[in-house]
Enzyme design. Structure first.
Site, PDB file in Angstrom:
ATOM      1  N   ARG A  63       2.649  -0.381 -13.841  1.00 53.04           N
ATOM      2  CA  ARG A  63       3.470  -0.445 -12.627  1.00 53.04           C
ATOM      3  C   ARG A  63       4.394  -1.658 -12.650  1.00 53.04           C
ATOM      4  O   ARG A  63       5.558  -1.578 -12.264  1.00 53.04           O
ATOM      5  CB  ARG A  63       2.554  -0.473 -11.400  1.00 53.04           C
ATOM      6  CG  ARG A  63       3.284  -0.293 -10.095  1.00 53.04           C
ATOM      7  CD  ARG A  63       2.337   0.020  -8.965  1.00 53.04           C
ATOM      8  NE  ARG A  63       1.486  -1.116  -8.626  1.00 53.04           N
ATOM      9  CZ  ARG A  63       0.491  -1.067  -7.733  1.00 53.04           C
ATOM     10  NH1 ARG A  63       0.208   0.068  -7.117  1.00 53.04           N
ATOM     11  NH2 ARG A  63      -0.234  -2.122  -7.461  1.00 53.04           N
ATOM     12  N   HIS A 114      24.629 -11.545  -8.382  1.00 51.30           N
ATOM     13  CA  HIS A 114      24.636 -10.931  -9.692  1.00 51.30           C
ATOM     14  C   HIS A 114      23.577 -11.532 -10.622  1.00 51.30           C
ATOM     15  O   HIS A 114      23.538 -12.748 -10.798  1.00 51.30           O
ATOM     16  CB  HIS A 114      26.025 -11.056 -10.334  1.00 51.30           C
ATOM     17  CG  HIS A 114      26.192 -10.113 -11.472  1.00 51.30           C
ATOM     18  ND1 HIS A 114      25.734 -10.390 -12.739  1.00 51.30           N
ATOM     19  CD2 HIS A 114      26.718  -8.871 -11.520  1.00 51.30           C
ATOM     20  CE1 HIS A 114      25.981  -9.352 -13.516  1.00 51.30           C
ATOM     21  NE2 HIS A 114      26.587  -8.427 -12.800  1.00 51.30           N
ATOM     22  N   LYS A 162       7.202  -2.814  -6.753  1.00 50.60           N
ATOM     23  CA  LYS A 162       6.529  -3.788  -5.883  1.00 50.60           C
ATOM     24  C   LYS A 162       7.382  -5.046  -5.907  1.00 50.60           C
ATOM     25  O   LYS A 162       7.102  -6.004  -6.637  1.00 50.60           O
ATOM     26  CB  LYS A 162       5.114  -4.051  -6.421  1.00 50.60           C
ATOM     27  CG  LYS A 162       4.022  -3.725  -5.408  1.00 50.60           C
ATOM     28  CD  LYS A 162       2.655  -3.806  -6.015  1.00 50.60           C
ATOM     29  CE  LYS A 162       1.803  -4.841  -5.349  1.00 50.60           C
ATOM     30  NZ  LYS A 162       1.568  -4.678  -3.920  1.00 50.60           N
ATOM     31  N   GLU A 195       2.444   4.832   4.801  1.00 47.23           N
ATOM     32  CA  GLU A 195       1.293   4.036   4.367  1.00 47.23           C
ATOM     33  C   GLU A 195       1.174   2.823   5.267  1.00 47.23           C
ATOM     34  O   GLU A 195       1.992   2.638   6.173  1.00 47.23           O
ATOM     35  CB  GLU A 195       1.474   3.603   2.911  1.00 47.23           C
ATOM     36  CG  GLU A 195       2.730   2.763   2.705  1.00 47.23           C
ATOM     37  CD  GLU A 195       2.934   2.344   1.257  1.00 47.23           C
ATOM     38  OE1 GLU A 195       1.960   2.289   0.494  1.00 47.23           O
ATOM     39  OE2 GLU A 195       4.098   2.051   0.914  1.00 47.23           O
TER      40      GLU A 195
HETATM   41  N1  PXG Z   1       0.946   0.059  -0.301  1.00 49.44           N
HETATM   42  C1  PXG Z   1       1.599  -1.124  -0.348  1.00 49.44           C
HETATM   43  C2  PXG Z   1       2.888  -1.261   0.346  1.00 49.44           C
HETATM   44  C3  PXG Z   1       1.027  -2.193  -1.056  1.00 49.44           C
HETATM   45  O1  PXG Z   1       1.676  -3.357  -1.111  1.00 49.44           O
HETATM   46  C4  PXG Z   1      -0.850  -0.779  -1.600  1.00 49.44           C
HETATM   47  C5  PXG Z   1      -0.232   0.241  -0.900  1.00 49.44           C
HETATM   48  C6  PXG Z   1      -2.144  -0.515  -2.292  1.00 49.44           C
HETATM   49  O2  PXG Z   1      -1.941  -0.474  -3.694  1.00 49.44           O
HETATM   50  P1  PXG Z   1      -3.087  -0.887  -4.734  1.00 49.44           P
HETATM   51  O3  PXG Z   1      -2.451  -0.718  -6.049  1.00 49.44           O
HETATM   52  O4  PXG Z   1      -3.453  -2.316  -4.433  1.00 49.44           O
HETATM   53  O5  PXG Z   1      -4.215   0.043  -4.518  1.00 49.44           O
HETATM   54  C7  PXG Z   1      -0.217  -2.023  -1.684  1.00 49.44           C
HETATM   55  C8  PXG Z   1      -0.849  -3.131  -2.432  1.00 49.44           C
HETATM   56  C9  PXG Z   1      -1.073  -9.071  -1.208  1.00 49.44           C
HETATM   57  C10 PXG Z   1      -1.486  -7.817  -1.874  1.00 49.44           C
HETATM   58  O6  PXG Z   1      -1.525 -10.135  -1.606  1.00 49.44           O
HETATM   59  C11 PXG Z   1      -0.824  -6.661  -1.603  1.00 49.44           C
HETATM   60  C12 PXG Z   1      -1.222  -5.504  -2.237  1.00 49.44           C
HETATM   61  C13 PXG Z   1      -2.261  -5.511  -3.105  1.00 49.44           C
HETATM   62  C14 PXG Z   1      -2.912  -6.686  -3.370  1.00 49.44           C
HETATM   63  C15 PXG Z   1      -2.532  -7.861  -2.747  1.00 49.44           C
HETATM   64  O7  PXG Z   1      -0.289  -9.016  -0.287  1.00 49.44           O
HETATM   65  N2  PXG Z   1      -0.543  -4.385  -1.932  1.00 49.44           N
END
Ligand code: PXG
Length: 302
Positions: A63, A114, A162, A195
């Protein structure tokens, strides 16, 4: 900033991996001209280590590299070197169970959007002790709200990236805090459920598992993928389906998935009780399976 209940939050002696070197946290600094700071131009991953092993390393790396590729950002080290850097950072901090934040920024440059105005991307890795949810929440579940802030439009930068710009989700997180809860469901531009701010959402309806499709503008969470696989192995039908807020209100069970939360049962949404108002039967099964996964007792690679 110091948090006595968590010895690895800022204020202690964390060591950070920064552009090839492991340095004390006080020395882990990036430029005010870094486009990650100036424009949110970069990508990150939130990962966990359980008992010294990084959970679903391959999926997180995939990812990260795909997200970087999608924004034309060349990560200056290869996947193998990145994985080694993560393990080196864990070791330098003497951590077996940890939260891992891997960040790639566009790098320091000059003012102006840029990317050509930057020289080299920066990579840093923070490993820290976890501020976990209290264990009893996994039994009792928790309430959430729906936010008025919608998820980013799926035809803008993909939610699969992300990116370092999480402002939309932060606005929804502020709404959650103001309502006295810790998470908020975000709908998309069409009013369908997307979500939560840092978690994916599932419901159980008539013995089947439903979750929004990627086209709803969600991040395809790693935990989400693990849970979908665990459900299939239990013979539970899983459907990626657009859902309205009403679908959530009348669900038999509801839970969130994410790296930090793992599987969190939801008892109330906008003050409507969901199902029996505590962890549901299927949620419990999946949570037990998930914990078995984190202990290496069930092998799932997504
Ligand atoms: N949706 C969003 C928008 C996220 O940011 C998830 C779903 C869950 O994805 P995973 O791959 O973790 O199952 C996320 C994950 C943080 C932090 O420190 C944020 C996430 C994961 C871990 C830490 O803010 N977001």
């Amino acid at each position: 900033m110091f948090n006595a209940s968590n010895p690895h939050l800022p204020g202690t002696d964390l060591k950070v991996w920064l552009d090839g070197k492991i340095v004390p946290m006080e020395e882990a600094k990036i430029s005010v001209f870094d486009h990650g700071v100036l424009y949110g131009d970069g990508v990150f991953e939130g990962i966990r280590a359980y008992n010294g092993k990084v959970f679903q390393m391959e999926a997180h790396m995939r990812r990260l590299y795909q997200g970087a590729g999608a924004i034309c950002l060349q990560i200056p080290i290869g996947k193998e070197a990145f994985e080694k850097a993560i393990y080196d950072t864990l070791e330098a901090n003497n951590l077996n169970n940890a939260y891992i934040r891997a960040v790639v920024t566009r790098g320091a440059g000059y003012l102006g959007l840029h990317p050509g105005k930057t020289a080299n991307p920066s990579v840093f890795i923070i490993t820290a002790g976890l501020a976990l949810y209290p264990l009893e929440l996994y039994e009792k579940g928790m309430p959430i709200i729906t936010a008025s802030t919608i998820r980013n439009h799926p035809h803008a930068v993909s939610a699969q990236v992300k990116s370092l710009n999480y402002l939309n989700n932060i606005m929804a997180q502020i709404e959650a805090t103001q309502a006295g809860v810790v998470e908020a469901v975000m709908l998309n531009h069409e009013g369908y459920v997307a979500e939560c701010t840092g978690d994916n959402i599932f419901i159980v309806r008539k013995g089947e598992l439903l979750t929004p499709p990627p086209s709803a503008g969600i991040l395809e969470g790693v935990t989400r993928a693990v849970v979908m696989e665990l459900a299939k192995r239990r013979g539970i039908a899983v459907h990626e389906k657009n859902m309205t807020r009403h679908d959530l209100y009348v669900a038999d069970e509801c839970f969130l998935t994410g790296t930090g939360a793992e599987i969190m049962p939801i008892t109330h949404i906008d003050q409507r009780q969901i199902g029996c108002g505590k962890i549901g039967v299927m949620t419990r099964q999946l949570l037990e399976d998930f914990w078995a996964c984190t202990k290496g007792q069930i092998d799932v690679q997504v």
